[in-house]
Motif scaffolding. Structure first.
Motif, PDB file in Angstrom:
ATOM      1  N   THR A   1      -4.148  -4.658   1.313  1.00  0.00           N
ATOM      2  CA  THR A   1      -3.767  -5.900   1.985  1.00  0.00           C
ATOM      3  C   THR A   1      -3.622  -7.028   0.976  1.00  0.00           C
ATOM      4  O   THR A   1      -2.678  -7.824   1.030  1.00  0.00           O
ATOM      5  CB  THR A   1      -4.809  -6.270   3.047  1.00  0.00           C
ATOM      6  OG1 THR A   1      -4.963  -5.169   3.962  1.00  0.00           O
ATOM      7  CG2 THR A   1      -4.383  -7.508   3.813  1.00  0.00           C
ATOM      8  N   ASN A   2      -4.577  -7.080   0.043  1.00  0.00           N
ATOM      9  CA  ASN A   2      -4.435  -7.951  -1.124  1.00  0.00           C
ATOM     10  C   ASN A   2      -4.045  -7.061  -2.299  1.00  0.00           C
ATOM     11  O   ASN A   2      -4.902  -6.346  -2.840  1.00  0.00           O
ATOM     12  CB  ASN A   2      -5.758  -8.665  -1.440  1.00  0.00           C
ATOM     13  CG  ASN A   2      -6.161  -9.637  -0.354  1.00  0.00           C
ATOM     14  OD1 ASN A   2      -5.326 -10.331   0.200  1.00  0.00           O
ATOM     15  ND2 ASN A   2      -7.446  -9.673  -0.031  1.00  0.00           N
ATOM     16  N   PRO A   3      -2.768  -7.053  -2.683  1.00  0.00           N
ATOM     17  CA  PRO A   3      -2.333  -6.158  -3.771  1.00  0.00           C
ATOM     18  C   PRO A   3      -3.243  -6.287  -4.981  1.00  0.00           C
ATOM     19  O   PRO A   3      -3.537  -7.390  -5.447  1.00  0.00           O
ATOM     20  CB  PRO A   3      -0.912  -6.654  -4.075  1.00  0.00           C
ATOM     21  CG  PRO A   3      -0.451  -7.263  -2.787  1.00  0.00           C
ATOM     22  CD  PRO A   3      -1.675  -7.890  -2.190  1.00  0.00           C
ATOM     23  N   SER A   4      -3.708  -5.147  -5.476  1.00  0.00           N
ATOM     24  CA  SER A   4      -4.733  -5.153  -6.515  1.00  0.00           C
ATOM     25  C   SER A   4      -4.318  -4.328  -7.723  1.00  0.00           C
ATOM     26  O   SER A   4      -3.558  -3.363  -7.593  1.00  0.00           O
ATOM     27  CB  SER A   4      -6.061  -4.622  -5.953  1.00  0.00           C
ATOM     28  OG  SER A   4      -6.495  -5.410  -4.866  1.00  0.00           O
TER      29      SER A   4
ATOM     30  N   GLU B   1      -8.261 -13.107 -16.749  1.00  0.00           N
ATOM     31  CA  GLU B   1      -7.788 -13.991 -15.687  1.00  0.00           C
ATOM     32  C   GLU B   1      -6.734 -14.967 -16.210  1.00  0.00           C
ATOM     33  O   GLU B   1      -5.814 -15.350 -15.481  1.00  0.00           O
ATOM     34  CB  GLU B   1      -8.962 -14.774 -15.094  1.00  0.00           C
ATOM     35  CG  GLU B   1      -9.959 -13.897 -14.336  1.00  0.00           C
ATOM     36  CD  GLU B   1     -11.100 -14.703 -13.756  1.00  0.00           C
ATOM     37  OE1 GLU B   1     -11.457 -15.745 -14.361  1.00  0.00           O
ATOM     38  OE2 GLU B   1     -11.633 -14.300 -12.703  1.00  0.00           O
TER      39      GLU B   1
ATOM     40  N   LEU C   1       3.384  -3.026  -8.121  1.00  0.00           N
ATOM     41  CA  LEU C   1       3.179  -3.833  -6.925  1.00  0.00           C
ATOM     42  C   LEU C   1       4.457  -4.527  -6.480  1.00  0.00           C
ATOM     43  O   LEU C   1       4.431  -5.386  -5.597  1.00  0.00           O
ATOM     44  CB  LEU C   1       2.073  -4.865  -7.183  1.00  0.00           C
ATOM     45  CG  LEU C   1       0.710  -4.255  -7.541  1.00  0.00           C
ATOM     46  CD1 LEU C   1      -0.275  -5.345  -7.930  1.00  0.00           C
ATOM     47  CD2 LEU C   1       0.175  -3.420  -6.390  1.00  0.00           C
TER      48      LEU C   1
ATOM     49  N   THR D   1       2.685 -12.287 -14.688  1.00  0.00           N
ATOM     50  CA  THR D   1       3.387 -12.375 -13.406  1.00  0.00           C
ATOM     51  C   THR D   1       4.540 -13.362 -13.476  1.00  0.00           C
ATOM     52  O   THR D   1       5.580 -13.166 -12.841  1.00  0.00           O
ATOM     53  CB  THR D   1       2.419 -12.793 -12.287  1.00  0.00           C
ATOM     54  OG1 THR D   1       1.778 -14.025 -12.647  1.00  0.00           O
ATOM     55  CG2 THR D   1       1.360 -11.730 -12.067  1.00  0.00           C
TER      56      THR D   1
ATOM     57  N   PRO E   1      -1.603 -10.664  -8.600  1.00  0.00           N
ATOM     58  CA  PRO E   1      -2.402  -9.765  -7.765  1.00  0.00           C
ATOM     59  C   PRO E   1      -3.890 -10.029  -7.966  1.00  0.00           C
ATOM     60  O   PRO E   1      -4.289 -10.836  -8.815  1.00  0.00           O
ATOM     61  CB  PRO E   1      -2.035  -8.380  -8.317  1.00  0.00           C
ATOM     62  CG  PRO E   1      -1.827  -8.641  -9.785  1.00  0.00           C
ATOM     63  CD  PRO E   1      -1.219 -10.024  -9.872  1.00  0.00           C
ATOM     64  N   THR E   2      -4.708  -9.352  -7.203  1.00  0.00           N
ATOM     65  CA  THR E   2      -6.147  -9.334  -7.453  1.00  0.00           C
ATOM     66  C   THR E   2      -6.406  -8.343  -8.584  1.00  0.00           C
ATOM     67  O   THR E   2      -6.011  -7.177  -8.496  1.00  0.00           O
ATOM     68  CB  THR E   2      -6.914  -8.889  -6.196  1.00  0.00           C
ATOM     69  OG1 THR E   2      -6.691  -9.830  -5.140  1.00  0.00           O
ATOM     70  CG2 THR E   2      -8.405  -8.787  -6.483  1.00  0.00           C
TER      71      THR E   2
ATOM     72  N   TRP F   1      -4.124   3.011   3.058  1.00  0.00           N
ATOM     73  CA  TRP F   1      -4.182   1.672   2.473  1.00  0.00           C
ATOM     74  C   TRP F   1      -4.632   0.646   3.501  1.00  0.00           C
ATOM     75  O   TRP F   1      -5.229  -0.380   3.143  1.00  0.00           O
ATOM     76  CB  TRP F   1      -2.820   1.267   1.916  1.00  0.00           C
ATOM     77  CG  TRP F   1      -2.271   2.174   0.860  1.00  0.00           C
ATOM     78  CD1 TRP F   1      -1.047   2.789   0.851  1.00  0.00           C
ATOM     79  CD2 TRP F   1      -2.901   2.569  -0.372  1.00  0.00           C
ATOM     80  NE1 TRP F   1      -0.893   3.552  -0.278  1.00  0.00           N
ATOM     81  CE2 TRP F   1      -2.009   3.437  -1.051  1.00  0.00           C
ATOM     82  CE3 TRP F   1      -4.127   2.296  -0.948  1.00  0.00           C
ATOM     83  CZ2 TRP F   1      -2.307   4.011  -2.285  1.00  0.00           C
ATOM     84  CZ3 TRP F   1      -4.449   2.867  -2.174  1.00  0.00           C
ATOM     85  CH2 TRP F   1      -3.535   3.713  -2.834  1.00  0.00           C
ATOM     86  N   GLN F   2      -4.362   0.881   4.774  1.00  0.00           N
ATOM     87  CA  GLN F   2      -4.716  -0.082   5.817  1.00  0.00           C
ATOM     88  C   GLN F   2      -6.144   0.098   6.337  1.00  0.00           C
ATOM     89  O   GLN F   2      -6.600  -0.696   7.163  1.00  0.00           O
ATOM     90  CB  GLN F   2      -3.741   0.044   6.995  1.00  0.00           C
ATOM     91  CG  GLN F   2      -2.313  -0.351   6.651  1.00  0.00           C
ATOM     92  CD  GLN F   2      -1.385  -0.209   7.837  1.00  0.00           C
ATOM     93  OE1 GLN F   2      -1.769  -0.445   8.979  1.00  0.00           O
ATOM     94  NE2 GLN F   2      -0.149   0.181   7.585  1.00  0.00           N
TER      95      GLN F   2
ATOM     96  N   SER G   1     -12.442   1.377   0.313  1.00  0.00           N
ATOM     97  CA  SER G   1     -13.261   0.321  -0.291  1.00  0.00           C
ATOM     98  C   SER G   1     -14.399   0.884  -1.127  1.00  0.00           C
ATOM     99  O   SER G   1     -14.714   0.340  -2.200  1.00  0.00           O
ATOM    100  CB  SER G   1     -13.803  -0.605   0.798  1.00  0.00           C
ATOM    101  OG  SER G   1     -14.588   0.130   1.725  1.00  0.00           O
TER     102      SER G   1
END
Length: 437
Positions: A257-260, A224, A287, A231, A239-240, A199-200, A206
């Motif tokens: 890093t950006n929870p998706s 969106e 998440l 949430t 999240p993203t 994940w890191q 990606s």
């Protein structure tokens, strides 16, 4: 014990152990390998495991020593000398395993569970344990009724912090218990560590998301707008959200890093706005409290058959490079036991996610319809009804609906989804849900 009282099998095992020890004196590495080969033939031969545990302790290979102690305790959980050895090598693991020696009766498992958590997963058989003669209005409709954990199993506030997990109010009653057992398993934690590296590492994942687009770019602006509502109901930050140009039988939570959260584009036509809130809540649950980290690691260990979602397969294949060797040196039966433990937790974790979806959606009818649309045939998703989905399982008792084998994926299995729908309908009638509502 006289030779007459010793079985022929034990005589052979002891002779081979003596040969391995002699080989160790001349060639240590080959001697250790010979001891492992002996245990492949006679996995219940505790003396050989104790010898390995002592060797690994002396050579400061703590993880391998603990593995041997865990296997010995699985075979002989009441042996004080083995507990003392584990306490000496790894006090933290010893304390956790002591806590899990007496586990509550499990509504998923057949009959009463053994008092040792080392044996409770040997036979994964499920059945409906609800007393059909029970006329209590409050309890009618509950496919399985969870039994509270023993007092000595429950954690106080400080101990919950040790696990880094505060159970959400909607979580299934046994979710945390089984996750804590995963926490106590060193080999599973090795898998978690490997996934954490994955994940890191943006280069590791990606490219797997190259086809995903932001809702605006996918011409799905409404998604969106719905995300903040979901949430807000679960009291977490947004999240993203990414749109995958295909069907996903579950929203995919990615602890980047950006929870998706990855949503299949077919949901746009298959789900109403209210049903979409269920899907979002379901995914957002992953998440919260590192649930996604455990879900992906458990999927890797359990090796469920996943053929319906290309992006899930890509993630699991990509992360596999970071977890190589997690079960190195483990007896096959121990690897299977850990897989069963992962499966047992996932059976409960998906129920927790369903409940989060219901909390976000606010309608049990819309939640169940969303679940049927997500899990069923993608071509039928826009029109399938809950009754129509359940019809294919109408001849199957509720208890058998929950009885899916290890290679079936609890998150997308249609038969288990039928059970999930019934469980969600029942939970919607409880005081726990009404207080959240």
């Amino acid at each position: 014990m006289s030779d007459d009282q010793v079985s022929q099998e034990e005589k052979i095992a002891r002779r081979k152990m003596a040969e391995a020890r002699k080989l160790f004196e001349k060639r240590p590495e080959q001697g250790v390998e010979a001891m492992h080969e002996l245990l492949e033939m006679y996995p219940d031969f505790i003396d050989a495991r104790q010898w390995l545990a002592d060797h690994y302790e002396e050579t400061e290979q703590t993880r391998k020593a603990v593995t041997q102690y865990e296997e010995m305790l699985r075979q002989d959980p009441e042996n004080d000398e083995i507990w003392e050895g584990l306490q000496r090598v790894d006090p933290v693991t010893a304390e956790r395993l002591q806590r899990f020696r007496h586990v509550a009766p499990d509504p998923f498992m057949k009959g009463e569970r053994d008092t040792s958590d080392f044996d409770d997963l040997d036979d994964m058989e499920y059945e409906d344990e609800m007393d059909e003669s029970d006329s209590s209005d409050e309890e009618k409709g509950a496919p399985f009724r969870a039994t509270p954990a023993d007092d000595d199993l429950l954690l106080d506030d400080d101990e919950e912090e040790d696990f880094g997990y505060e159970m959400p109010a909607w979580a299934h009653e046994q979710d945390a218990e089984y996750r804590q057992q995963l926490d106590a398993n060193r080999n599973f934690c090795d898998v978690l560590d490997g996934f954490d590296l994955f994940w890191q590492d943006p280069q590791g994942w990606s490219h797997l998301l190259g086809e995903c687009r932001a809702p605006g770019d996918a011409d799905w602006v409404q998604l969106e707008d719905l995300t903040p509502a979901a949430t807000s109901s679960l009291h977490v930050g947004p999240p993203t959200v990414l749109v995958f140009p295909d069907h996903t039988r579950m929203p995919l939570a990615l602890p980047l890093t950006n929870p998706s959260l990855v949503i299949g584009e077919t949901y746009r036509m298959a789900l109403t706005d209210q049903e979409m809130l269920f899907a979002l809540g379901f995914g957002i649950h992953g998440l919260i409290g590192q649930n996604a980290e455990y879900i992906w690691a458990a999927e890797h260990v359990a090796e469920h058959s996943i053929e319906d979602c290309e992006i899930r397969l890509r993630v699991l294949r990509g992360a596999a490079d970071f977890t190589v060797g997690w079960n190195e040196g483990l007896p096959r039966e121990e690897t299977i036991r850990i897989a069963k433990l992962c499966h047992a937790w996932e059976l409960r974790a998906v129920l927790s996610a369903d409940r989060a979806g219901l909390v976000a959606c606010g309608s049990v009818d819309a939640s169940c319809r969303a679940l049927a649309a997500m899990i069923g045939d993608p071509g039928d998703a826009p029109t399938v009804s809950v009754d129509g989905f359940l019809e294919q399982f109408e001849a199957v008792p509720v208890g058998e609906l929950a009885s899916i084998p290890l290679n079936h994926d609890p998150w997308t299995d249609a038969r288990y989804a039928a059970y999930r729908i019934q469980m969600l309908k029942w939970w919607a009638t409880t005081d726990d849900y009404q207080s959240l509502k």
